[in-house]
Design a protein around this motif. Structure first.
Motif, PDB file in Angstrom:
ATOM      1  N   VAL A   1       1.097  -0.496  -0.171  1.00 31.48           N
ATOM      2  CA  VAL A   1      -0.185   0.113   0.045  1.00 31.48           C
ATOM      3  C   VAL A   1       0.875   1.253   0.098  1.00 31.48           C
ATOM      4  CG1 VAL A   1      -0.342   0.281   2.580  1.00 31.48           C
ATOM      5  CG2 VAL A   1      -1.721   1.203   1.250  1.00 31.48           C
ATOM      6  N   GLN A   2       2.315   1.609   0.598  1.00 31.68           N
ATOM      7  CA  GLN A   2       2.645   2.268   0.855  1.00 31.68           C
ATOM      8  C   GLN A   2       3.833   2.831   0.355  1.00 31.68           C
ATOM      9  OE1 GLN A   2       3.813   2.004   5.251  1.00 31.68           O
ATOM     10  NE2 GLN A   2       1.774   2.020   5.804  1.00 31.68           N
ATOM     11  N   HIS A   3       4.366   1.769  -1.165  1.00 29.29           N
ATOM     12  CA  HIS A   3       5.594   1.982  -2.304  1.00 29.29           C
ATOM     13  C   HIS A   3       4.389   2.132  -3.158  1.00 29.29           C
ATOM     14  CE1 HIS A   3       9.238   2.110  -3.667  1.00 29.29           C
ATOM     15  NE2 HIS A   3       8.701   0.568  -3.716  1.00 29.29           N
ATOM     16  N   ILE A   4       3.133   1.334  -3.698  1.00 23.97           N
ATOM     17  CA  ILE A   4       3.450   1.012  -4.689  1.00 23.97           C
ATOM     18  C   ILE A   4       2.028   1.087  -5.251  1.00 23.97           C
ATOM     19  CG2 ILE A   4       4.895  -0.208  -6.173  1.00 23.97           C
ATOM     20  CD1 ILE A   4       3.436  -2.910  -5.574  1.00 23.97           C
ATOM     21  N   GLY A   5       1.324   1.331  -4.096  1.00 21.78           N
ATOM     22  CA  GLY A   5      -0.439   1.479  -3.410  1.00 21.78           C
ATOM     23  C   GLY A   5      -1.325   1.156  -4.621  1.00 21.78           C
ATOM     24  N   VAL A   6      -0.767  -0.766  -3.669  1.00 22.91           N
ATOM     25  CA  VAL A   6      -2.345  -1.370  -3.734  1.00 22.91           C
ATOM     26  C   VAL A   6      -3.142  -1.711  -2.320  1.00 22.91           C
ATOM     27  CG1 VAL A   6      -2.113  -3.811  -4.271  1.00 22.91           C
ATOM     28  CG2 VAL A   6      -0.651  -2.969  -5.627  1.00 22.91           C
ATOM     29  N   PRO A   7      -4.533  -1.442  -3.075  1.00 23.78           N
ATOM     30  CA  PRO A   7      -5.437  -1.711  -1.974  1.00 23.78           C
ATOM     31  C   PRO A   7      -4.996  -3.075  -1.031  1.00 23.78           C
ATOM     32  CG  PRO A   7      -6.551  -1.073  -4.061  1.00 23.78           C
ATOM     33  CD  PRO A   7      -5.015  -1.884  -4.819  1.00 23.78           C
ATOM     34  N   SER A   8      -4.784  -2.992   0.604  1.00 22.61           N
ATOM     35  CA  SER A   8      -4.599  -3.768   1.092  1.00 22.61           C
ATOM     36  C   SER A   8      -4.926  -3.787   2.677  1.00 22.61           C
ATOM     37  CB  SER A   8      -3.217  -3.701   1.662  1.00 22.61           C
ATOM     38  OG  SER A   8      -2.051  -4.066   0.674  1.00 22.61           O
ATOM     39  N   ALA A   9      -5.389  -4.444   3.517  1.00 20.67           N
ATOM     40  CA  ALA A   9      -6.140  -5.119   4.877  1.00 20.67           C
ATOM     41  C   ALA A   9      -5.242  -5.851   5.751  1.00 20.67           C
ATOM     42  CB  ALA A   9      -7.813  -5.764   4.614  1.00 20.67           C
ATOM     43  N   ASP A  10      -5.261  -5.077   6.310  1.00 22.66           N
ATOM     44  CA  ASP A  10      -4.381  -6.232   8.020  1.00 22.66           C
ATOM     45  C   ASP A  10      -5.647  -5.961   9.542  1.00 22.66           C
ATOM     46  OD1 ASP A  10      -2.385  -6.756   9.448  1.00 22.66           O
ATOM     47  OD2 ASP A  10      -2.136  -4.514  10.117  1.00 22.66           O
ATOM     48  N   LEU A  11      -5.862  -7.319   9.183  1.00 20.07           N
ATOM     49  CA  LEU A  11      -6.620  -7.882  10.494  1.00 20.07           C
ATOM     50  C   LEU A  11      -6.561  -8.268  11.270  1.00 20.07           C
ATOM     51  CD1 LEU A  11      -8.170  -7.720   7.109  1.00 20.07           C
ATOM     52  CD2 LEU A  11      -9.122  -9.480   8.122  1.00 20.07           C
ATOM     53  N   ALA A  12      -7.091  -8.627  12.837  1.00 15.62           N
ATOM     54  CA  ALA A  12      -6.378  -9.037  13.642  1.00 15.62           C
ATOM     55  C   ALA A  12      -7.835  -9.154  14.961  1.00 15.62           C
ATOM     56  CB  ALA A  12      -5.175  -7.842  14.287  1.00 15.62           C
ATOM     57  N   PHE A  13      -7.001 -10.181  15.022  1.00 15.93           N
ATOM     58  CA  PHE A  13      -8.416 -10.348  16.571  1.00 15.93           C
ATOM     59  C   PHE A  13      -7.423  -9.573  18.015  1.00 15.93           C
ATOM     60  CE2 PHE A  13     -10.712 -13.430  14.685  1.00 15.93           C
ATOM     61  CZ  PHE A  13     -11.426 -13.023  14.608  1.00 15.93           C
ATOM     62  N   GLY A  14      -8.074  -9.067  18.709  1.00 17.22           N
ATOM     63  CA  GLY A  14      -7.411  -8.301  20.150  1.00 17.22           C
ATOM     64  C   GLY A  14      -6.240  -7.075  20.217  1.00 17.22           C
ATOM     65  N   GLU A  15      -4.755  -6.993  20.975  1.00 20.38           N
ATOM     66  CA  GLU A  15      -3.827  -6.088  20.792  1.00 20.38           C
ATOM     67  C   GLU A  15      -2.394  -6.647  20.526  1.00 20.38           C
ATOM     68  OE1 GLU A  15      -4.356  -3.106  20.140  1.00 20.38           O
ATOM     69  OE2 GLU A  15      -6.555  -2.684  19.613  1.00 20.38           O
ATOM     70  N   GLY A  16      -1.563  -6.369  21.707  1.00 23.19           N
ATOM     71  CA  GLY A  16      -1.290  -7.294  21.922  1.00 23.19           C
ATOM     72  C   GLY A  16      -0.788  -8.071  22.687  1.00 23.19           C
ATOM     73  N   TYR A  17       0.808  -8.764  22.730  1.00 18.16           N
ATOM     74  CA  TYR A  17       0.149 -10.179  24.503  1.00 18.16           C
ATOM     75  C   TYR A  17       1.550  -9.680  24.869  1.00 18.16           C
ATOM     76  CZ  TYR A  17       2.295 -12.753  20.496  1.00 18.16           C
ATOM     77  OH  TYR A  17       2.980 -13.111  19.290  1.00 18.16           O
ATOM     78  N   PRO A  18       1.107 -10.356  25.826  1.00 15.86           N
ATOM     79  CA  PRO A  18       2.755  -9.965  26.751  1.00 15.86           C
ATOM     80  C   PRO A  18       3.991 -11.022  26.575  1.00 15.86           C
ATOM     81  CG  PRO A  18       0.699 -11.000  28.057  1.00 15.86           C
ATOM     82  CD  PRO A  18      -0.118 -10.911  26.480  1.00 15.86           C
ATOM     83  N   VAL A  19       4.436 -12.056  25.664  1.00 21.10           N
ATOM     84  CA  VAL A  19       5.814 -12.115  25.526  1.00 21.10           C
ATOM     85  C   VAL A  19       6.218 -11.912  23.804  1.00 21.10           C
ATOM     86  CG1 VAL A  19       5.660 -14.059  26.518  1.00 21.10           C
ATOM     87  CG2 VAL A  19       4.558 -14.196  24.334  1.00 21.10           C
ATOM     88  N   TYR A  20       5.157 -10.432  23.019  1.00 22.96           N
ATOM     89  CA  TYR A  20       5.214 -10.468  21.728  1.00 22.96           C
ATOM     90  C   TYR A  20       6.815  -9.724  21.279  1.00 22.96           C
ATOM     91  CZ  TYR A  20       5.016  -7.053  17.444  1.00 22.96           C
ATOM     92  OH  TYR A  20       4.812  -6.346  16.114  1.00 22.96           O
ATOM     93  N   HIS A  21       7.748 -10.444  21.124  1.00 27.16           N
ATOM     94  CA  HIS A  21       8.385 -10.019  20.750  1.00 27.16           C
ATOM     95  C   HIS A  21      10.199 -10.116  21.273  1.00 27.16           C
ATOM     96  CE1 HIS A  21       8.701  -7.157  16.637  1.00 27.16           C
ATOM     97  NE2 HIS A  21       7.665  -8.385  16.439  1.00 27.16           N
ATOM     98  N   SER A  22       9.828 -10.956  21.680  1.00 26.22           N
ATOM     99  CA  SER A  22      10.578 -11.407  23.553  1.00 26.22           C
ATOM    100  C   SER A  22      10.853 -12.883  23.196  1.00 26.22           C
ATOM    101  CB  SER A  22       9.512 -11.518  24.657  1.00 26.22           C
ATOM    102  OG  SER A  22       8.791 -12.916  24.436  1.00 26.22           O
ATOM    103  N   MET A  23      11.582 -13.679  23.632  1.00 30.90           N
ATOM    104  CA  MET A  23      12.354 -15.565  23.751  1.00 30.90           C
ATOM    105  C   MET A  23      11.026 -16.428  23.514  1.00 30.90           C
ATOM    106  SD  MET A  23      14.863 -15.758  26.974  1.00 30.90           S
ATOM    107  CE  MET A  23      15.267 -17.360  26.242  1.00 30.90           C
ATOM    108  N   TYR A  24      10.280 -15.837  24.606  1.00 32.55           N
ATOM    109  CA  TYR A  24       9.573 -16.227  24.295  1.00 32.55           C
ATOM    110  C   TYR A  24       8.247 -16.725  23.980  1.00 32.55           C
ATOM    111  CZ  TYR A  24      11.100 -16.391  29.455  1.00 32.55           C
ATOM    112  OH  TYR A  24      11.924 -16.756  30.158  1.00 32.55           O
ATOM    113  N   ASP A  25       7.976 -16.140  22.893  1.00 30.79           N
ATOM    114  CA  ASP A  25       7.019 -15.107  21.199  1.00 30.79           C
ATOM    115  C   ASP A  25       7.962 -16.747  20.115  1.00 30.79           C
ATOM    116  OD1 ASP A  25       5.054 -14.767  20.381  1.00 30.79           O
ATOM    117  OD2 ASP A  25       5.922 -12.945  19.511  1.00 30.79           O
ATOM    118  N   ASP A  26       6.556 -17.542  20.656  1.00 30.57           N
ATOM    119  CA  ASP A  26       7.492 -19.116  19.874  1.00 30.57           C
ATOM    120  C   ASP A  26       6.043 -19.992  19.796  1.00 30.57           C
ATOM    121  OD1 ASP A  26       7.350 -20.159  21.989  1.00 30.57           O
ATOM    122  OD2 ASP A  26       9.553 -21.234  21.896  1.00 30.57           O
TER     123      ASP A  26
END
Length: 236
Positions: free
Chosen positions: A17-42
């Protein structure tokens, strides 16, 4: 289910979307979770604690699948540019408060958004007229060239919001409507080029910086006008 704006730069959609202007969507349930981007995020953490039966994963995949089916099967692309224009109007009103007293004219921006509103209304009316004329039978089989032409206009309008020179100092980001904040890749801005120029003006207070803000207003206005022309079938 949350469907948010694609203004931040921290996801895979950024190149589309931001480089070539292709219509896109980002769908997700909820927000972040406690181990996000940590060594336990597996997978082990997710299997034991996060979503043991993977019910949320199944639900998310089901929604994504239904959206994909709708996009694939509908004869007209379900893009709502009236909603898009409404968001631009809100952002432009917020911008008006930020440039108050700066001597910056936002008239070109508001006029271009009005043109987008008219173009979006027109293409919606065209779709409705084709549907009513063709009845319940497949519109694609009866008038495939007309349907294809209208869908092409809906698809290409997003690309009209891009500029080949990109944002000032950040040329990779070519979408002039939504992009990450200059100082926070996860943050998002509407009219990022204008926002960047306003920040520079407040920091330096030079005549040149004031002119830069107005220049960015003209650039965004031109992009919005181009999108309106694409929806009208006047620009390809």
């Amino acid at each position: 289910m949350k469907i948010g704006r694609l203004g931040g730069g921290g996801s895979d959609y950024s190149a589309f979307v931001q480089h070539i202007g292709v219509p896109s969507a980002d769908l997700a349930f909820g927000e972040g979770y406690p181990v996000y981007h940590s060594m336990y995020d597996d997978f082990v953490w997710m299997e034991k604690f996060g979503d043991p039966l993977f019910q949320r994963h199944i639900a998310a995949a089901s929604v994504w699948g239904l959206v994909a089916l709708r996009l694939a099967d509908q004869e007209f692309l379900p893009f709502n540019y009236l909603s898009y224009a409404s968001e631009l109007q809100k952002s432009a009103k917020d911008l008006k408060d930020k440039v108050s007293g700066m001597g910056i004219s936002l008239i070109p921006l508001f006029k271009s958004i009005e043109e987008l509103v008219k173009a979006a209304t027109k293409i919606d009316n065209e779709k409705q007229a084709i549907v009513e004329a063709k009845g319940c039978a497949s519109i694609w089989r009866k008038d495939h060239s007309r349907v294809r032409e209208l869908n092409d206009r809906l698809m290409m309008a997003e690309r009209a919001f891009t500029d080949r020179d990109g944002l000032s100092g950040r040329p990779w980001y070519k979408h002039l409507i939504y992009a990450p904040s200059r100082h926070n890749d996860y943050g998002s801005n509407s009219f990022p080029g204008i926002e960047d120029a306003i920040l520079e003006t407040k920091n330096h207070h030079t005549a040149e910086s004031w002119h830069t803000v107005q220049h960015e207003v003209w650039r965004v206005s031109r992009a919005v006008r181009h999108a309106a022309l694409v929806l009208n079938g006047e620009l390809t």
